[in-house]
Design a protein around this motif. Sequence first.
Motif, PDB file in Angstrom:
ATOM      1  N   PRO A  55       0.996   2.473   4.773  1.00 46.81           N
ATOM      2  CA  PRO A  55       1.326   2.979   3.585  1.00 46.81           C
ATOM      3  C   PRO A  55       1.722   2.032   2.284  1.00 46.81           C
ATOM      4  O   PRO A  55       2.081   0.655   2.815  1.00 46.81           O
ATOM      5  CB  PRO A  55       2.796   3.613   3.893  1.00 46.81           C
ATOM      6  CG  PRO A  55       2.782   3.775   5.222  1.00 46.81           C
ATOM      7  CD  PRO A  55       1.832   2.654   5.975  1.00 46.81           C
ATOM      8  N   GLN A  56       1.244   2.282   1.260  1.00 52.34           N
ATOM      9  CA  GLN A  56       1.369   1.420   0.295  1.00 52.34           C
ATOM     10  C   GLN A  56       2.455   1.930  -0.748  1.00 52.34           C
ATOM     11  O   GLN A  56       2.782   3.178  -0.846  1.00 52.34           O
ATOM     12  CB  GLN A  56      -0.035   1.239  -0.634  1.00 52.34           C
ATOM     13  CG  GLN A  56      -1.180   0.752   0.306  1.00 52.34           C
ATOM     14  CD  GLN A  56      -1.040  -0.808   0.599  1.00 52.34           C
ATOM     15  OE1 GLN A  56      -0.574  -1.613  -0.104  1.00 52.34           O
ATOM     16  NE2 GLN A  56      -1.123  -0.882   1.989  1.00 52.34           N
ATOM     17  N   ALA A  57       2.986   1.229  -1.806  1.00 55.69           N
ATOM     18  CA  ALA A  57       4.049   1.404  -2.659  1.00 55.69           C
ATOM     19  C   ALA A  57       3.564   2.784  -3.513  1.00 55.69           C
ATOM     20  O   ALA A  57       4.402   3.650  -3.664  1.00 55.69           O
ATOM     21  CB  ALA A  57       4.517   0.387  -3.582  1.00 55.69           C
ATOM     22  N   TRP A  58       2.275   2.781  -4.124  1.00 59.73           N
ATOM     23  CA  TRP A  58       1.810   3.836  -4.967  1.00 59.73           C
ATOM     24  C   TRP A  58       1.603   5.137  -4.072  1.00 59.73           C
ATOM     25  O   TRP A  58       1.774   6.237  -4.753  1.00 59.73           O
ATOM     26  CB  TRP A  58       0.628   3.498  -5.439  1.00 59.73           C
ATOM     27  CG  TRP A  58      -0.574   3.233  -4.442  1.00 59.73           C
ATOM     28  CD1 TRP A  58      -0.963   2.264  -3.750  1.00 59.73           C
ATOM     29  CD2 TRP A  58      -1.594   4.393  -4.009  1.00 59.73           C
ATOM     30  NE1 TRP A  58      -2.283   2.287  -3.101  1.00 59.73           N
ATOM     31  CE2 TRP A  58      -2.370   3.640  -3.197  1.00 59.73           C
ATOM     32  CE3 TRP A  58      -1.622   5.519  -4.131  1.00 59.73           C
ATOM     33  CZ2 TRP A  58      -3.461   4.270  -2.363  1.00 59.73           C
ATOM     34  CZ3 TRP A  58      -2.755   6.487  -3.481  1.00 59.73           C
ATOM     35  CH2 TRP A  58      -3.568   5.788  -2.412  1.00 59.73           C
ATOM     36  N   MET A  59       1.553   5.090  -2.852  1.00 58.87           N
ATOM     37  CA  MET A  59       1.625   6.193  -2.069  1.00 58.87           C
ATOM     38  C   MET A  59       2.869   6.772  -1.889  1.00 58.87           C
ATOM     39  O   MET A  59       2.941   8.343  -1.639  1.00 58.87           O
ATOM     40  CB  MET A  59       0.985   6.015  -0.680  1.00 58.87           C
ATOM     41  CG  MET A  59      -0.384   5.455  -0.358  1.00 58.87           C
ATOM     42  SD  MET A  59      -0.617   5.147   1.252  1.00 58.87           S
ATOM     43  CE  MET A  59      -2.363   4.392   1.190  1.00 58.87           C
ATOM     44  N   LEU A  60       3.936   5.986  -1.793  1.00 59.38           N
ATOM     45  CA  LEU A  60       5.256   6.707  -1.693  1.00 59.38           C
ATOM     46  C   LEU A  60       6.091   7.107  -3.083  1.00 59.38           C
ATOM     47  O   LEU A  60       7.265   7.589  -3.050  1.00 59.38           O
ATOM     48  CB  LEU A  60       6.298   5.516  -0.833  1.00 59.38           C
ATOM     49  CG  LEU A  60       5.377   5.016   0.473  1.00 59.38           C
ATOM     50  CD1 LEU A  60       6.215   3.958   0.963  1.00 59.38           C
ATOM     51  CD2 LEU A  60       5.463   6.290   1.156  1.00 59.38           C
ATOM     52  N   ARG A  61       5.678   6.742  -4.192  1.00 56.69           N
ATOM     53  CA  ARG A  61       5.986   7.009  -5.392  1.00 56.69           C
ATOM     54  C   ARG A  61       6.029   8.530  -5.786  1.00 56.69           C
ATOM     55  O   ARG A  61       5.007   8.891  -5.943  1.00 56.69           O
ATOM     56  CB  ARG A  61       5.613   6.107  -6.414  1.00 56.69           C
ATOM     57  CG  ARG A  61       6.353   5.795  -7.586  1.00 56.69           C
ATOM     58  CD  ARG A  61       5.764   4.872  -8.589  1.00 56.69           C
ATOM     59  NE  ARG A  61       5.419   3.702  -7.703  1.00 56.69           N
ATOM     60  CZ  ARG A  61       4.179   2.887  -7.787  1.00 56.69           C
ATOM     61  NH1 ARG A  61       3.266   3.029  -8.666  1.00 56.69           N
ATOM     62  NH2 ARG A  61       3.946   1.916  -7.126  1.00 56.69           N
ATOM     63  N   GLY A  62       7.041   9.106  -5.840  1.00 60.51           N
ATOM     64  CA  GLY A  62       7.133  10.410  -6.383  1.00 60.51           C
ATOM     65  C   GLY A  62       7.085  10.654  -7.932  1.00 60.51           C
ATOM     66  O   GLY A  62       7.834   9.581  -8.554  1.00 60.51           O
TER      67      GLY A  62
END
Length: 142
Positions: A99-106
Amino acid sequence: MAHCYYHALSSVRKWGGTVDDYLPLHQWFDQSKAILADPRHRALRHHAEGIFMLEATFGETLVNADDRVVPVRLVGEQHVREDLGSIPSFADWARLITPQAWMLRGNPLDGAEGVTIDMPAPGEAGASRSAPPAGGAVPTVI
C-alpha cells in the motif's frame, strides 16, 4: 509460455481441434499486456476468479473443430498453470501489493464539502425514532 499461440497449440494437443478454437480464450487472458508489458500484467486475470470470468465471457463450454465439447474453465486452468505453475487466488496477488500513501488517501466527493446530514443520536436507531432527540438532530459533516 510467451505467446498465446503456444498456449493454443497446447490446448490442441490436449483436446484436439485447431488453434483457432482456443486462441481467443488465451488472448483474453493476455489482453492486459497492452497496459503492462511485463509479468505483472498477470495479476489482472491469471487467478481463480479470472478463470471464472473467462467462463462468464465465453460460456461454459466450446465445441472445437473436431466436434468435441471442451469446458472453458479447463482451458483457463491450463493457461494459468502453464504461466504460473499453479492457480493463485486474487488475494495471493493482492498480498504482494505494498500500500502506498496515495491509495489510502480519501477525498470528499465533488460538491460534498460542508454538507450536513441528520444522524440518529449514538445508541438510537434512526428508523425507530419518531422525533429528533432532545436538542435536535445530531449534525454530521461529510
